[in-house]
Design a protein around this motif. Structure first.
Motif, PDB file in Angstrom:
ATOM      1  N   LEU A  35       0.863  -1.167   0.000  1.00  0.00           N
ATOM      2  CA  LEU A  35       0.000   0.000   0.000  1.00  0.00           C
ATOM      3  C   LEU A  35       0.903   1.221   0.000  1.00  0.00           C
ATOM      4  O   LEU A  35       1.816   1.327   0.829  1.00  0.00           O
ATOM      5  CB  LEU A  35      -0.889  -0.002   1.246  1.00  0.00           C
ATOM      6  CG  LEU A  35      -1.899   1.139   1.364  1.00  0.00           C
ATOM      7  CD1 LEU A  35      -2.981   1.019   0.291  1.00  0.00           C
ATOM      8  CD2 LEU A  35      -2.534   1.119   2.751  1.00  0.00           C
ATOM      9  N   ALA A  36       0.682   2.126  -0.950  1.00  0.00           N
ATOM     10  CA  ALA A  36       1.501   3.327  -1.059  1.00  0.00           C
ATOM     11  C   ALA A  36       0.594   4.542  -1.192  1.00  0.00           C
ATOM     12  O   ALA A  36      -0.553   4.434  -1.651  1.00  0.00           O
ATOM     13  CB  ALA A  36       2.427   3.235  -2.270  1.00  0.00           C
ATOM     14  N   ALA A  37       1.101   5.682  -0.806  1.00  0.00           N
ATOM     15  CA  ALA A  37       0.372   6.927  -0.978  1.00  0.00           C
ATOM     16  C   ALA A  37       0.375   7.314  -2.457  1.00  0.00           C
ATOM     17  O   ALA A  37       1.387   7.154  -3.132  1.00  0.00           O
ATOM     18  CB  ALA A  37       1.017   8.033  -0.152  1.00  0.00           C
ATOM     19  N   ALA A  38      -0.752   7.794  -2.950  1.00  0.00           N
ATOM     20  CA  ALA A  38      -0.803   8.347  -4.303  1.00  0.00           C
ATOM     21  C   ALA A  38      -0.370   9.797  -4.184  1.00  0.00           C
ATOM     22  O   ALA A  38      -1.172  10.718  -4.203  1.00  0.00           O
ATOM     23  CB  ALA A  38      -2.211   8.225  -4.874  1.00  0.00           C
ATOM     24  N   ASP A  39       0.929   9.986  -4.015  1.00  0.00           N
ATOM     25  CA  ASP A  39       1.504  11.284  -3.715  1.00  0.00           C
ATOM     26  C   ASP A  39       2.523  11.648  -4.789  1.00  0.00           C
ATOM     27  O   ASP A  39       3.554  10.990  -4.917  1.00  0.00           O
ATOM     28  CB  ASP A  39       2.184  11.241  -2.347  1.00  0.00           C
ATOM     29  CG  ASP A  39       2.737  12.573  -1.897  1.00  0.00           C
ATOM     30  OD1 ASP A  39       2.783  13.520  -2.701  1.00  0.00           O
ATOM     31  OD2 ASP A  39       3.140  12.664  -0.729  1.00  0.00           O
ATOM     32  N   PRO A  40       2.252  12.697  -5.573  1.00  0.00           N
ATOM     33  CA  PRO A  40       3.203  13.061  -6.624  1.00  0.00           C
ATOM     34  C   PRO A  40       4.512  13.635  -6.095  1.00  0.00           C
ATOM     35  O   PRO A  40       5.486  13.711  -6.836  1.00  0.00           O
ATOM     36  CB  PRO A  40       2.439  14.108  -7.445  1.00  0.00           C
ATOM     37  CG  PRO A  40       1.399  14.641  -6.531  1.00  0.00           C
ATOM     38  CD  PRO A  40       1.053  13.535  -5.579  1.00  0.00           C
ATOM     39  N   ALA A  41       4.572  13.984  -4.817  1.00  0.00           N
ATOM     40  CA  ALA A  41       5.807  14.549  -4.261  1.00  0.00           C
ATOM     41  C   ALA A  41       6.889  13.494  -4.074  1.00  0.00           C
ATOM     42  O   ALA A  41       8.067  13.778  -4.264  1.00  0.00           O
ATOM     43  CB  ALA A  41       5.530  15.243  -2.936  1.00  0.00           C
ATOM     44  N   ASP A  42       6.499  12.277  -3.705  1.00  0.00           N
ATOM     45  CA  ASP A  42       7.484  11.227  -3.457  1.00  0.00           C
ATOM     46  C   ASP A  42       6.777   9.899  -3.222  1.00  0.00           C
ATOM     47  O   ASP A  42       5.597   9.865  -2.866  1.00  0.00           O
ATOM     48  CB  ASP A  42       8.330  11.572  -2.223  1.00  0.00           C
ATOM     49  CG  ASP A  42       9.631  10.780  -2.154  1.00  0.00           C
ATOM     50  OD1 ASP A  42       9.964  10.068  -3.118  1.00  0.00           O
ATOM     51  OD2 ASP A  42      10.312  10.877  -1.128  1.00  0.00           O
ATOM     52  N   PHE A  43       7.499   8.805  -3.407  1.00  0.00           N
ATOM     53  CA  PHE A  43       6.985   7.482  -3.072  1.00  0.00           C
ATOM     54  C   PHE A  43       6.944   7.346  -1.555  1.00  0.00           C
ATOM     55  O   PHE A  43       7.937   7.599  -0.875  1.00  0.00           O
ATOM     56  CB  PHE A  43       7.898   6.398  -3.658  1.00  0.00           C
ATOM     57  CG  PHE A  43       7.514   5.006  -3.244  1.00  0.00           C
ATOM     58  CD1 PHE A  43       6.480   4.351  -3.888  1.00  0.00           C
ATOM     59  CD2 PHE A  43       8.168   4.366  -2.209  1.00  0.00           C
ATOM     60  CE1 PHE A  43       6.115   3.065  -3.509  1.00  0.00           C
ATOM     61  CE2 PHE A  43       7.818   3.085  -1.824  1.00  0.00           C
ATOM     62  CZ  PHE A  43       6.781   2.439  -2.485  1.00  0.00           C
ATOM     63  N   ARG A  44       5.770   6.982  -1.030  1.00  0.00           N
ATOM     64  CA  ARG A  44       5.636   6.755   0.414  1.00  0.00           C
ATOM     65  C   ARG A  44       4.942   5.429   0.636  1.00  0.00           C
ATOM     66  O   ARG A  44       3.774   5.269   0.287  1.00  0.00           O
ATOM     67  CB  ARG A  44       4.845   7.875   1.087  1.00  0.00           C
ATOM     68  CG  ARG A  44       5.625   9.167   1.162  1.00  0.00           C
ATOM     69  CD  ARG A  44       4.947  10.228   2.001  1.00  0.00           C
ATOM     70  NE  ARG A  44       3.671  10.635   1.416  1.00  0.00           N
ATOM     71  CZ  ARG A  44       2.500  10.592   2.048  1.00  0.00           C
ATOM     72  NH1 ARG A  44       2.412  10.156   3.282  1.00  0.00           N
ATOM     73  NH2 ARG A  44       1.404  10.998   1.443  1.00  0.00           N
ATOM     74  N   LEU A  45       5.658   4.491   1.215  1.00  0.00           N
ATOM     75  CA  LEU A  45       5.120   3.178   1.540  1.00  0.00           C
ATOM     76  C   LEU A  45       4.287   3.293   2.809  1.00  0.00           C
ATOM     77  O   LEU A  45       4.762   3.783   3.831  1.00  0.00           O
ATOM     78  CB  LEU A  45       6.272   2.183   1.746  1.00  0.00           C
ATOM     79  CG  LEU A  45       5.890   0.747   1.996  1.00  0.00           C
ATOM     80  CD1 LEU A  45       5.193   0.147   0.780  1.00  0.00           C
ATOM     81  CD2 LEU A  45       7.139  -0.058   2.337  1.00  0.00           C
ATOM     82  N   LEU A  46       3.027   2.834   2.755  1.00  0.00           N
ATOM     83  CA  LEU A  46       2.137   2.894   3.914  1.00  0.00           C
ATOM     84  C   LEU A  46       1.933   1.534   4.565  1.00  0.00           C
ATOM     85  O   LEU A  46       1.572   1.456   5.731  1.00  0.00           O
ATOM     86  CB  LEU A  46       0.775   3.463   3.503  1.00  0.00           C
ATOM     87  CG  LEU A  46       0.788   4.864   2.909  1.00  0.00           C
ATOM     88  CD1 LEU A  46      -0.606   5.243   2.425  1.00  0.00           C
ATOM     89  CD2 LEU A  46       1.307   5.866   3.921  1.00  0.00           C
ATOM     90  N   GLY A  47       2.156   0.458   3.805  1.00  0.00           N
ATOM     91  CA  GLY A  47       1.996  -0.885   4.346  1.00  0.00           C
ATOM     92  C   GLY A  47       2.611  -1.914   3.436  1.00  0.00           C
ATOM     93  O   GLY A  47       2.646  -1.754   2.221  1.00  0.00           O
ATOM     94  N   GLY A  48       3.151  -2.977   4.043  1.00  0.00           N
ATOM     95  CA  GLY A  48       3.774  -4.039   3.279  1.00  0.00           C
ATOM     96  C   GLY A  48       5.215  -3.672   2.950  1.00  0.00           C
ATOM     97  O   GLY A  48       5.783  -2.778   3.562  1.00  0.00           O
ATOM     98  N   PRO A  49       5.800  -4.336   1.989  1.00  0.00           N
ATOM     99  CA  PRO A  49       5.180  -5.368   1.165  1.00  0.00           C
ATOM    100  C   PRO A  49       5.056  -6.704   1.895  1.00  0.00           C
ATOM    101  O   PRO A  49       5.875  -7.022   2.753  1.00  0.00           O
ATOM    102  CB  PRO A  49       6.133  -5.488  -0.023  1.00  0.00           C
ATOM    103  CG  PRO A  49       7.447  -5.021   0.475  1.00  0.00           C
ATOM    104  CD  PRO A  49       7.167  -4.042   1.571  1.00  0.00           C
TER     105      PRO A  49
END
Length: 131
Positions: free
Chosen positions: A78-92
């Motif tokens: 689960l990742a943030a749909a953030d154009p500023a940067d990749f942000r992992l929210l859960g997993g892998p």
């Protein structure tokens, strides 16, 4: 066309759109974010599953302002749909074997077809919100 980019050409899996940005698996098996208005890359991430991909595939679904990403190596994140940067929210986390199918999500269950079976995985009804 409004713009064309050979640099950000995707592999087999389709992009998803959140706001004015495209998210998908680009060249060299990188997860990428591209500005849909200009074609400019916002960011890219190598090894986003923490392990090498077995193939050039990642099925991506949109869950509000988050991305559910099922990579071809069977890892879900689960990742943030953030154009500023990749942000992992859960997993892998590893949820299946090698796969090339786009998963389906009904808000509670993720349905995955891998090289051996079809399975349903229960997910929280509200994925963590982005900080």
């Amino acid at each position: 066309p409004v713009w064309t980019s050979r640099v950000h050409a995707i592999n087999v899996a389709p992009f998803v759109v959140v706001g004015h940005h495209l998210y998908g698996l680009g060249p060299s098996r990188r997860l990428i974010c591209v500005d849909a208005r200009t074609g400019e890359r916002a960011w890219w991430r190598d090894q986003f599953t923490g392990a090498p991909l077995r193939n050039d595939w990642a099925g991506i679904l949109v869950a509000e302002d988050r991305l559910l990403v099922l990579a071809g190596n069977g890892r879900l994140l689960l990742a943030a749909a953030d154009p500023a940067d990749f942000r992992l929210l859960g997993g892998p986390i590893e949820v299946c074997n090698a796969n090339w199918c786009l998963p389906a999500w009904d808000g509670r269950h993720l349905y995955i077809r891998d090289e051996n079976s079809l399975r349903a995985i229960e997910l929280p009804t509200s994925p963590p919100s982005t900080p």
